[in-house]
Motif scaffolding. Structure first.
Motif, PDB file in Angstrom:
ATOM      1  N   ILE A 182       8.986 -15.385  53.371  1.00  0.00           N
ATOM      2  CA  ILE A 182       9.914 -15.933  52.220  1.00  0.00           C
ATOM      3  C   ILE A 182      10.168 -14.884  51.122  1.00  0.00           C
ATOM      4  O   ILE A 182       9.280 -14.120  50.719  1.00  0.00           O
ATOM      5  CB  ILE A 182       9.112 -17.107  51.389  1.00  0.00           C
ATOM      6  N   SER A 183      11.260 -14.777  50.858  1.00  0.00           N
ATOM      7  CA  SER A 183      11.645 -13.636  49.791  1.00  0.00           C
ATOM      8  C   SER A 183      11.628 -14.380  48.480  1.00  0.00           C
ATOM      9  O   SER A 183      12.030 -15.475  48.055  1.00  0.00           O
ATOM     10  CB  SER A 183      13.111 -13.213  50.050  1.00  0.00           C
ATOM     11  N   LEU A 184      10.974 -13.587  47.313  1.00  0.00           N
ATOM     12  CA  LEU A 184      10.915 -14.213  46.441  1.00  0.00           C
ATOM     13  C   LEU A 184      12.220 -13.775  45.162  1.00  0.00           C
ATOM     14  O   LEU A 184      12.351 -14.147  44.020  1.00  0.00           O
ATOM     15  CB  LEU A 184       9.454 -13.664  45.376  1.00  0.00           C
ATOM     16  N   SER A 185      13.007 -13.033  45.824  1.00  0.00           N
ATOM     17  CA  SER A 185      14.173 -12.364  44.936  1.00  0.00           C
ATOM     18  C   SER A 185      15.178 -13.660  44.859  1.00  0.00           C
ATOM     19  O   SER A 185      15.367 -14.431  45.647  1.00  0.00           O
ATOM     20  CB  SER A 185      14.933 -11.321  45.708  1.00  0.00           C
TER      21      SER A 185
ATOM     22  N   VAL B 261      15.140 -23.196  44.959  1.00  0.00           N
ATOM     23  CA  VAL B 261      15.255 -22.949  46.520  1.00  0.00           C
ATOM     24  C   VAL B 261      13.943 -22.351  46.926  1.00  0.00           C
ATOM     25  O   VAL B 261      13.204 -22.903  47.824  1.00  0.00           O
ATOM     26  CB  VAL B 261      16.562 -22.488  47.116  1.00  0.00           C
ATOM     27  N   ILE B 262      13.734 -21.286  46.293  1.00  0.00           N
ATOM     28  CA  ILE B 262      12.438 -20.508  46.694  1.00  0.00           C
ATOM     29  C   ILE B 262      11.191 -21.500  46.328  1.00  0.00           C
ATOM     30  O   ILE B 262      10.290 -21.638  47.153  1.00  0.00           O
ATOM     31  CB  ILE B 262      12.552 -19.333  45.639  1.00  0.00           C
TER      32      ILE B 262
ATOM     33  N   LEU C 299       1.397 -16.843  54.390  1.00  0.00           N
ATOM     34  CA  LEU C 299       2.516 -16.566  53.683  1.00  0.00           C
ATOM     35  C   LEU C 299       2.816 -14.933  53.808  1.00  0.00           C
ATOM     36  O   LEU C 299       2.068 -14.402  53.286  1.00  0.00           O
ATOM     37  CB  LEU C 299       2.984 -16.957  52.277  1.00  0.00           C
ATOM     38  N   ALA C 300       4.073 -14.455  54.172  1.00  0.00           N
ATOM     39  CA  ALA C 300       4.294 -13.140  53.708  1.00  0.00           C
ATOM     40  C   ALA C 300       5.498 -13.234  52.796  1.00  0.00           C
ATOM     41  O   ALA C 300       6.676 -13.822  53.059  1.00  0.00           O
ATOM     42  CB  ALA C 300       4.905 -12.517  55.000  1.00  0.00           C
ATOM     43  N   LEU C 301       5.285 -12.767  51.460  1.00  0.00           N
ATOM     44  CA  LEU C 301       6.428 -12.745  50.401  1.00  0.00           C
ATOM     45  C   LEU C 301       6.839 -11.413  50.275  1.00  0.00           C
ATOM     46  O   LEU C 301       6.163 -10.430  49.904  1.00  0.00           O
ATOM     47  CB  LEU C 301       5.385 -13.198  49.133  1.00  0.00           C
ATOM     48  N   TYR C 302       8.218 -11.300  50.556  1.00  0.00           N
ATOM     49  CA  TYR C 302       8.832 -10.274  50.481  1.00  0.00           C
ATOM     50  C   TYR C 302       9.513  -9.872  49.166  1.00  0.00           C
ATOM     51  O   TYR C 302       9.736 -11.206  48.544  1.00  0.00           O
ATOM     52  CB  TYR C 302      10.174  -9.981  51.505  1.00  0.00           C
ATOM     53  N   ASN C 303       9.940  -8.935  48.552  1.00  0.00           N
ATOM     54  CA  ASN C 303      10.868  -8.699  47.400  1.00  0.00           C
ATOM     55  C   ASN C 303      10.204  -9.558  46.197  1.00  0.00           C
ATOM     56  O   ASN C 303      10.748 -10.289  45.569  1.00  0.00           O
ATOM     57  CB  ASN C 303      12.168  -9.163  47.509  1.00  0.00           C
TER      58      ASN C 303
ATOM     59  N   ARG D 194      12.977  -8.237  37.662  1.00  0.00           N
ATOM     60  CA  ARG D 194      12.194  -9.677  37.778  1.00  0.00           C
ATOM     61  C   ARG D 194      10.736  -9.553  37.712  1.00  0.00           C
ATOM     62  O   ARG D 194      10.138  -8.883  38.564  1.00  0.00           O
ATOM     63  CB  ARG D 194      12.715 -10.020  39.263  1.00  0.00           C
ATOM     64  N   THR D 195      10.227  -9.993  36.548  1.00  0.00           N
ATOM     65  CA  THR D 195       8.978 -10.021  36.356  1.00  0.00           C
ATOM     66  C   THR D 195       8.267 -11.226  36.403  1.00  0.00           C
ATOM     67  O   THR D 195       6.944 -11.003  35.994  1.00  0.00           O
ATOM     68  CB  THR D 195       8.876  -9.163  34.760  1.00  0.00           C
ATOM     69  N   TRP D 196       8.805 -12.154  36.605  1.00  0.00           N
ATOM     70  CA  TRP D 196       7.911 -13.621  36.138  1.00  0.00           C
ATOM     71  C   TRP D 196       7.629 -14.401  37.727  1.00  0.00           C
ATOM     72  O   TRP D 196       7.039 -15.053  37.633  1.00  0.00           O
ATOM     73  CB  TRP D 196       8.853 -14.683  35.186  1.00  0.00           C
ATOM     74  N   GLN D 197       8.370 -13.656  38.386  1.00  0.00           N
ATOM     75  CA  GLN D 197       8.356 -14.663  39.584  1.00  0.00           C
ATOM     76  C   GLN D 197       6.998 -14.719  40.400  1.00  0.00           C
ATOM     77  O   GLN D 197       6.739 -15.689  40.918  1.00  0.00           O
ATOM     78  CB  GLN D 197       9.565 -14.105  40.816  1.00  0.00           C
ATOM     79  N   VAL D 198       6.350 -13.576  40.132  1.00  0.00           N
ATOM     80  CA  VAL D 198       5.035 -13.569  41.132  1.00  0.00           C
ATOM     81  C   VAL D 198       4.176 -14.606  40.607  1.00  0.00           C
ATOM     82  O   VAL D 198       3.373 -15.065  40.755  1.00  0.00           O
ATOM     83  CB  VAL D 198       4.251 -12.162  40.962  1.00  0.00           C
ATOM     84  N   GLY D 199       3.945 -14.467  38.946  1.00  0.00           N
ATOM     85  CA  GLY D 199       3.060 -15.414  38.282  1.00  0.00           C
ATOM     86  C   GLY D 199       3.514 -16.975  38.550  1.00  0.00           C
ATOM     87  O   GLY D 199       2.613 -17.908  38.783  1.00  0.00           O
TER      88      GLY D 199
END
Length: 505
Positions: A388-391, A399-400, A414-418, A424-429
């Protein structure tokens, strides 16, 4: 023959040479005019060549016994104080029969090896074509290799010579065709000798090919028109692509048989390239791609490089197809695997539109970042997993989030790309919070950064301890399933793996 070879033969007491059971020796025929009537001749006749044998040790056993016997015959002359000259066609230590005597005798008697002109050099001279120029790599292959191996090596090299044809010719020809090298390949038979023949390999009848023949794929650089001996680089913009496409559309039909090959370079440099991809990059007339990925490809004389930033995928694809429509061989350079969050989709999307639907397009696989990172860490993707891409630049975060919930709920690794970038600073958290709804806090998470590059680092943390500030665009995250294990081995290294067996409920 070299002057030194003639001198050694003149001073020798014994002349030895190998031959098949028919008794004829090419080496002897080459040296015949220098042999004297008082020379003692030792014909070392092979008991077998390519046929089967009833020797208890099989084919290899029969040959080993022959080499021991032949060495003993020569040793008897040497012990008697005679000088022995073993003559060998080509170079004695290049696929030569003499090397078997050398292994058995050189450590026991004073030995001098006289280098000779190989069939490789003789064939190139007869063709009048350079074998290699500048940084080209020449590969010499025995035709006895398996077809798949021949194909891979021919695809990955700049220039090549395939030796030992004869009965292997059909295999060699198929390998040339499968690797795309057949149009470049030449055939040379008995170079510099009576019965010499040179032709295009594609025109040769397999039934007429003897063992003493070679196939040559010569230098590509040597065939370049004057003035194209350097690589040129242009900065590609959306306007450049549009202008090229417009020019192509309004100037009629293509001028040649162009194609687009989308090539995956893997996550870093040449060590991650497949042989097929290496060959496609070498054969291309134009390279199109993101500047960072183009920089991984060696400069080749005559190639044109069209570099761009990483946000113009469609324009890049259109430029490549427009060039191919004009008859150019184009490689679109993509990092990792071109079909995974990369350029293959963009190229195919444009290729299915007019006026590009007739342009041949091939996609060559590459090592994707998920597999490279997993290998460095151990085997965290050893069971079912999702990519899955987090971008959220091309799809909404909703959708993500929905896909993360679904994959985590199904207990997939899970393999998380981008995962993150400067913008983009908040997606990982947010992803960490969502995944903790399905996974234990101590679930292993691998942070793999710059895999294969100079700043490579691989760390494993617990999901609850995942710090978004330690993640950037060059980082790939692998989140374990409920079954993923992390352990430290005796050498201090930590490995992570996901068992292939799942516990029964």
């Amino acid at each position: 023959m070299t002057v030194r070879a003639v001198q050694v033969i003149a001073g020798a007491d014994v002349i030895a040479y190998h031959s098949a059971r028919h008794g004829r020796s090419i080496a002897r025929s080459i040296a015949a005019e220098h042999l004297r009537a008082d020379h003692i001749e030792e014909a070392l006749i092979y008991p077998v060549t390519t046929e089967s044998t009833d020797h208890p040790g099989g084919y290899r056993g029969a040959l080993d016994e022959f080499y021991e016997s032949a060495a003993a015959r020569l040793a008897a002359h040497l012990d008697a104080g005679r000088t022995v000259a073993v003559i060998s066609e080509g170079d004695p230590l290049f696929y030569g029969s003499y090397q078997h005597m050398h292994k058995r005798l050189a450590h026991r008697y004073p030995t001098e090896v006289i280098p000779g002109v190989t069939s490789v050099s003789a064939a190139a001279a007869r063709l009048g074509k350079p074998l290699a120029e500048a940084d080209e790599v020449l590969t010499i292959l025995p035709g006895t290799l398996p077809e798949e191996e021949l194909t891979a090596r021919l695809a990955s090299t700049d220039t090549a010579v395939v030796m030992k044809l004869g009965r292997t010719f059909p295999t060699v020809r198929r390998a040339m065709e499968r690797s795309g090298r057949l149009p470049e390949a030449h055939y040379v038979e008995r170079a510099t000798m009576t019965g010499e023949r040179t032709e295009k390999l594609a025109d040769i009848d397999a039934e007429t090919v003897p063992y003493f023949s070679v196939s040559v794929v010569p230098s590509r650089i040597a065939d370049l028109p004057p003035g194209t001996a350097t690589s040129t680089e242009t900065a590609m913009t959306a306007e450049t692509a549009t202008a090229t496409a417009t020019t192509t559309t309004t100037t009629g039909e293509p001028s040649g048989h162009g194609e687009v090959v989308v090539v995956g370079t893997g996550p870093a440099g040449p060590l991650w390239l497949t042989p097929e991809s290496r060959g496609a990059l070498a054969a291309a007339e134009d390279l199109v791609g993101y500047t960072t990925y183009l920089d991984r490809v060696p400069l080749r004389p005559g190639q044109r490089r069209h570099a761009s930033d990483n946000k113009v995928e469609s324009e890049r694809a259109e430029l490549a197809l427009a060039l191919a429509r004009r008859g150019r061989r184009v490689a679109v350079v993509s990092g990792g695997d071109p079909g995974i969050f990369a350029m293959a989709t963009a190229v195919l999307e444009v290729a299915c539109q007019a006026p590009y639907r007739a342009i041949p397009v091939r996609v060559l696989p590459g090592v994707t970042a998920a597999n490279a990172a997993a290998a460095r860490a151990g085997a965290p993707l050893g069971h079912d997993y999702a990519v899955i891409s987090l971008s959220d630049r091309l799809k909404p975060w909703e959708v993500i989030a929905e896909r993360l919930h679904a994959a985590a709920g199904a207990d997939l690794a899970l393999a998380l790309y981008n995962p993150g970038s400067r913008s983009r600073t908040w997606q990982v958290g947010k992803a960490r919070e969502l995944l903790l709804e399905h996974r234990a806090p101590d679930t292993p998470v691998i942070l793999a950064r710059d895999i294969g590059g100079p700043e490579e680092s691989v760390r494993t943390v617990h999901l609850a301890d995942l710090d978004p500030h330690q993640v950037d665009m060059r980082t790939l995250l692998i989140v374990g399933s409920s079954q993923t294990q992390a352990a430290r081995r005796d050498d201090g290294t930590q490995v992570v793996w996901t068992p292939r067996r799942y516990p029964e409920k």
